[in-house]
Design a protein around this motif. Structure first.
Motif, PDB file in Angstrom:
ATOM      1  N   LEU A 159       9.001  22.989 -24.512  1.00  0.00           N
ATOM      2  CA  LEU A 159       8.951  22.661 -26.099  1.00  0.00           C
ATOM      3  C   LEU A 159      10.060  23.539 -26.452  1.00  0.00           C
ATOM      4  O   LEU A 159      10.138  23.446 -26.946  1.00  0.00           O
ATOM      5  N   GLU A 160       9.995  24.833 -25.520  1.00  0.00           N
ATOM      6  CA  GLU A 160      11.053  25.706 -26.263  1.00  0.00           C
ATOM      7  C   GLU A 160      12.692  24.520 -26.368  1.00  0.00           C
ATOM      8  O   GLU A 160      13.633  24.541 -27.661  1.00  0.00           O
ATOM      9  N   GLN A 161      13.261  23.794 -25.235  1.00  0.00           N
ATOM     10  CA  GLN A 161      14.001  23.106 -25.278  1.00  0.00           C
ATOM     11  C   GLN A 161      13.966  22.024 -26.296  1.00  0.00           C
ATOM     12  O   GLN A 161      14.721  21.495 -26.773  1.00  0.00           O
ATOM     13  N   ALA A 162      12.722  21.199 -26.370  1.00  0.00           N
ATOM     14  CA  ALA A 162      12.162  20.539 -27.294  1.00  0.00           C
ATOM     15  C   ALA A 162      12.646  20.596 -28.698  1.00  0.00           C
ATOM     16  O   ALA A 162      13.330  19.918 -29.799  1.00  0.00           O
ATOM     17  N   LYS A 163      12.262  22.015 -29.167  1.00  0.00           N
ATOM     18  CA  LYS A 163      12.279  22.104 -30.759  1.00  0.00           C
ATOM     19  C   LYS A 163      14.106  22.585 -30.450  1.00  0.00           C
ATOM     20  O   LYS A 163      14.154  22.699 -31.975  1.00  0.00           O
ATOM     21  N   GLY A 174      14.524  11.167 -25.649  1.00  0.00           N
ATOM     22  CA  GLY A 174      14.358  10.473 -25.441  1.00  0.00           C
ATOM     23  C   GLY A 174      13.642  10.287 -24.124  1.00  0.00           C
ATOM     24  O   GLY A 174      13.854  11.243 -22.846  1.00  0.00           O
ATOM     25  N   ILE A 175      11.836   9.572 -23.633  1.00  0.00           N
ATOM     26  CA  ILE A 175      11.227   9.370 -23.538  1.00  0.00           C
ATOM     27  C   ILE A 175      11.353   8.328 -22.529  1.00  0.00           C
ATOM     28  O   ILE A 175      10.804   7.769 -22.219  1.00  0.00           O
ATOM     29  N   GLU A 192       2.617  18.169 -29.121  1.00  0.00           N
ATOM     30  CA  GLU A 192       3.424  19.420 -29.706  1.00  0.00           C
ATOM     31  C   GLU A 192       4.662  18.631 -30.650  1.00  0.00           C
ATOM     32  O   GLU A 192       4.734  19.319 -31.837  1.00  0.00           O
ATOM     33  N   ILE A 193       5.014  17.085 -30.121  1.00  0.00           N
ATOM     34  CA  ILE A 193       5.691  16.711 -30.926  1.00  0.00           C
ATOM     35  C   ILE A 193       5.675  15.344 -31.412  1.00  0.00           C
ATOM     36  O   ILE A 193       5.005  14.791 -31.162  1.00  0.00           O
ATOM     37  N   LEU A 232      -0.838   9.921 -24.256  1.00  0.00           N
ATOM     38  CA  LEU A 232      -0.893  11.800 -24.593  1.00  0.00           C
ATOM     39  C   LEU A 232      -0.878  11.800 -26.267  1.00  0.00           C
ATOM     40  O   LEU A 232      -1.291  13.104 -26.500  1.00  0.00           O
ATOM     41  N   LYS A 233      -0.372  11.021 -26.806  1.00  0.00           N
ATOM     42  CA  LYS A 233       0.106  11.374 -28.630  1.00  0.00           C
ATOM     43  C   LYS A 233      -1.600  10.588 -29.311  1.00  0.00           C
ATOM     44  O   LYS A 233      -1.913  11.059 -29.871  1.00  0.00           O
TER      45      LYS A 233
END
Ligand SMILES: [Zn+2]
Length: 256
Positions: A159-163, A174-175, A192-193, A232-233
């Protein structure tokens, strides 16, 4: 839907390439974006753009795993093509310390050079990063500005890297198939995104989603990635399709 990262020119598709592309189109994956990897992958990629001009779009770049002591010579070829043809992005570029740590210096130079070209051409960048988030962030932190956009392809970080990526302003995650893997870790990050930061990809022929994990991947399987993301969403598939397609067209603005 748009498969924003697929190596359709790979030898893995030599026996059934056209049929495989057609089945993706029939299955709702109407556009496929091809990252380049090295000097030898260019002509096969161009052939597909000619054959499927409405569906297949090319990028130009030198993959970090293809960066070796010849990197300067190879980049000259990449640059010539960038000046000659139309591409939807500079990619894939980045840093990979999983396969070879000894080329880090070359990789850093090739990455920076290609980011500079992307800015000059006002093209997004498609970033490959493996076991090298810190090294990659160091460069993008330095070079990011309002003209730089792109995607961290096949995102599988925390999550930290995503933020960190979202904070750049012009970058998406890219998922791909990893979202369907048990212990892939994205089930803890993606809730969380916000969807506005995500685009879809297969990275075929690699990283096939469950239940095809370990086998050849293809663009049609983007549907499996989208379904898992919807789950997931907690939204329906149509929403995933609409929002990620809009995101991809915004980022890759020359794709029509
Ligand atoms: Zn790739």
């Amino acid at each position: 839907m748009i498969d924003t990262h697929t190596h359709l020119y790979s030898k893995e598709f030599d026996t059934d390439r056209d049929a495989m592309i057609q089945s993706a189109i029939n299955g709702g994956v109407s556009k496929m974006l091809m990252p380049n990897v090295d000097v030898d992958s260019i002509s096969g990629m161009h052939d597909l753009v000619k054959k499927f001009p409405q569906n297949c779009f090319a990028m130009m770049g030198l993959h970090p795993c293809s960066v070796n002591e010849n990197w300067e010579k190879d980049l000259l070829t990449i640059k010539e093509w960038l000046n000659k043809e139309k591409y939807c992005a500079v990619g894939e570029i980045g840093i990979d310390l999983y396969w070879d740590e000894t080329t880090l210096g070359f990789q850093q130079n090739a990455f920076k050079t290609q980011i500079k070209w992307a800015k000059e051409k006002k093209l997004p960048i498609v970033i490959h990063v493996r076991d090298a988030f810190n090294e990659c962030f160091e460069i993008v932190d330095q070079m990011n500005d309002e003209n730089l956009t792109g995607v961290f392809h096949c995102f599988s970080g925390n999550l930290e890297q995503a933020k960190h990526i979202i904070k750049y302003g012009g970058f998406k995650l890219g998922i791909g198939g990893v979202v369907t893997f048990k212990n892939g870790g994205l089930d803890k990050v993606l809730p969380e995104i916000d969807l506005e930061h995500l685009i879809l990809e297969t990275d075929s022929p690699y990283l096939a989603p469950a239940p095809h994990r370990g086998k050849r991947n293809e663009s049609l399987y983007l549907n499996l990635v989208a379904s898992k993301l919807a789950e997931l969403k907690g939204v329906d598939l149509k929403t995933i399709d609409e929002v990620t397609t809009k995101n991809a067209l915004e980022l890759f603005s020359t794709v029509k």
